[in-house]
Write a protein that holds these residues in place. Structure first.
Motif, short mmCIF file in Angstrom:
data_model
loop_
_atom_site.label_atom_id
_atom_site.label_comp_id
_atom_site.label_asym_id
_atom_site.label_seq_id
_atom_site.Cartn_x
_atom_site.Cartn_y
_atom_site.Cartn_z
N VAL A 53 -8.52 1.20 2.88
CA VAL A 53 -7.87 1.19 2.24
C VAL A 53 -7.92 -0.77 2.56
O VAL A 53 -8.37 -1.47 1.65
N SER A 67 -3.57 10.86 1.63
CA SER A 67 -3.37 11.64 2.91
C SER A 67 -1.79 12.57 2.79
O SER A 67 -1.27 12.63 1.86
N ILE A 90 0.85 -0.94 -0.07
CA ILE A 90 -0.14 -0.33 -0.04
C ILE A 90 0.81 1.15 0.17
O ILE A 90 1.19 1.39 1.08
N SER A 121 1.59 4.65 0.25
CA SER A 121 0.53 6.24 0.77
C SER A 121 1.14 7.39 0.51
O SER A 121 2.79 6.94 0.50
N SER A 156 2.03 7.75 -3.53
CA SER A 156 2.23 6.45 -3.92
C SER A 156 1.82 6.53 -5.54
O SER A 156 2.49 5.20 -5.68
N GLU A 179 -3.11 5.08 -1.67
CA GLU A 179 -3.60 5.81 -1.08
C GLU A 179 -2.97 6.96 -1.71
O GLU A 179 -2.09 7.45 -1.28
N PHE A 192 -5.81 6.43 6.30
CA PHE A 192 -6.65 6.42 5.20
C PHE A 192 -6.23 4.75 4.34
O PHE A 192 -6.73 4.11 3.88
N SER A 193 -4.70 4.35 5.06
CA SER A 193 -4.37 2.92 4.56
C SER A 193 -5.22 1.99 5.25
O SER A 193 -5.76 1.05 4.44
#
Length: 492
Positions: free
Chosen positions: A404, A391, A354, A356, A368, A388, A400-401
């Motif tokens: 996800v 942010s 992920i 971010s 990201s 993500e 926010f991760s």
């Protein structure tokens, strides 16, 4: 769920700890209450070479309705002993003579419970057991706090609470060590002297800690010079220099501050002396917190997460003008790739990445997206990359991760996650992961050494801001405890 289990576990532990302390304290107080109506006054006038004659010992009690003498004798240490028993509440005095020689006069107070107190030295029957009980209770606090700190490391529970466990354990250890030193070297002292020893520990700790704090402050100030040279001049890059200045002022105050009002009005001096000790205790505990912020943050970078991760978050930072990764961000991405490769080699389990980070006003693509392109270049299939890109800071990186992860897995409750970031930033990642109730552990990427000191200071400020109520309660408790001792001593 993890946060709830942790809360219940520590709640039970604290209840158990305070139960032990309560039982010890209650037992000793009950003992003193039951036996305090008897007291043996002892006095030594002649050397051990001179054998005293009990028939020459005389005494006079000013008010025999308050205390009565049961027995007069010379013990094995050649000391005069008078066994007293209380009759009623009040004050009286006892004069002792050996032949025509006036030897000593003591003032006696009998309280409402019939306990006999030797005024001046604040000595009473069973006071030694109270001293031992005090040391045992503080040792129990040390043992529980040290165990909590070690268990937090074992569970990878790097948090502000873990820092507090370490700080309280160090502070209580200092008291235990000093009181044990007192018992070994001042075995015959009175309870008054014991209270003085306890009262002094806060100042002594601040003095002892001044050398390591000076070393730390100097190292941080030196690191800030390098930080400014390489990263530019910003107020946040001068935190180490400010710490050095405050440490110097604080240490100078602890060493010399007590004598500023020496010889002035007694009331003014007493007020200032009380404030001096209160500040000394506060400085001592703050030093414990700062030392354990450094230790805990460093240990968080040394912890090796198990190879069982479902998701690996790569926390973003600034990218280059052409959209490529900066060395700092590339280090985070490489750390995540290396961990995932090692996990697959050992367990056969792949993890999803992920990347971010949103797009800054001076960036042509989001952080990201830049990380995703780098991962694709390294051969990671696109289906294992979940971006993500909203942010703008570390707090939102984690929050926010997690969203996800929940969108992909349905829930983050039983998910094993990790976050890859620069080593000085690892502790911050743990704190924010726990704040968002996400079970995530840090994968550390190396960077320049001079980033570390400022990170420690930022976390120290974050600790004071986030745990201000808990820390205030601890400091107020310490101050009230020592000030109460000060007031007892001042009445003697």
């Amino acid at each position: 769920m993890k946060q709830i289990k942790k809360s219940k576990r520590f709640k039970k532990r604290y209840i158990f700890m305070f139960s032990i302390i309560f039982l010890i304290a209650a037992g000793i107080l009950l003992f003193v209450f039951c036996t305090g109506n008897h007291y043996t006054f002892t006095y030594k006038y002649f050397s051990t070479d001179y054998q005293m004659d009990e028939s020459k010992i005389k005494f006079k009690i000013s008010d025999e309705s308050i205390v009565k003498a049961e027995k007069v004798y010379v013990n094995e240490n050649n000391k005069i002993c008078i066994d007293l028993v209380s009759q009623k509440r009040g004050d009286t005095s006892i004069r002792t003579y050996y032949g025509k020689i006036h030897m000593a006069e003591i003032n006696i107070h009998v309280d409402r419970f019939g306990i006999i107190l030797e005024k001046g030295n604040l000595t009473f029957n069973g006071y030694r057991y109270m001293e031992y009980a005090f040391v045992i209770c503080i040792a129990v606090v040390f043992a529980f706090m040290a165990f909590s700190y070690i268990e937090s490391f074992r569970r990878a529970d790097f948090s502000y609470s873990m820092v507090a466990y370490g700080a309280v354990s160090l502070y209580s250890l200092a008291i235990v060590v000093y009181t044990c030193y007192y018992f070994i070297n001042f075995a015959n002292d009175t309870f008054k002297h014991f209270l003085y020893r306890i009262y002094e520990t806060g100042v002594l700790f601040a003095i002892v800690a001044s050398l390591p704090m000076f070393v730390v402050s100097f190292a941080m100030a030196f690191s800030n010079i390098w930080l400014v040279r390489h990263e530019g001049f910003r107020p946040v890059n001068l935190l180490g220099i400010f710490l050095g200045i405050f440490t110097f002022i604080g240490t100078l105050f602890v060493y010399e501050g007590r004598y500023l009002f020496y010889g002035t009005n007694a009331v003014v001096y007493k007020i200032y002396d009380t404030l001096y000790f209160m500040l000394s205790y506060t400085v001592s505990f703050m030093e414990c917190l700062f030392l354990f912020i450094m230790l805990t943050a460093f240990m968080s970078t040394r912890y090796k997460p198990p190879y069982n991760k479902d998701y690996i978050m790569i926390l973003g930072c600034g990218i280059r003008k052409d959209g490529g990764l900066t060395p700092l961000l590339r280090g985070r991405a490489d750390a995540a790739l290396n961990f995932e490769a090692a996990q697959y080699e050992q367990t056969g389990k792949h993890a999803k990445f992920i990347p971010s980070g949103g797009q800054g006003s001076d960036e042509i693509i989001s952080e990201s997206e830049a990380i995703k392109r780098y991962l694709l270049e390294k051969g990671v299939p696109e289906e294992r990359i979940l971006k993500e890109d909203k942010s703008v800071n570390t707090f939102q990186n984690i929050l926010f991760s997690k969203q996800v992860i929940e969108n992909d897995a349905g829930s983050a409750e039983n998910i094993k996650a990790a976050f890859a970031t620069t080593n000085y930033h690892i502790f911050r990642g743990y704190v924010l992961s726990q704040k968002h109730n996400l079970d995530a552990q840090g994968i550390s990427a190396k960077t320049k050494w001079y980033f570390y000191p400022n990170a420690f200071l930022r976390e120290f400020v974050g600790l004071l801001a986030e745990k201000k109520i808990q820390i205030s309660i601890i400091i107020v408790s310490i101050i009230l405890f020592f000030v109460s001792i000060y007031n007892i001593l001042s009445l003697m």
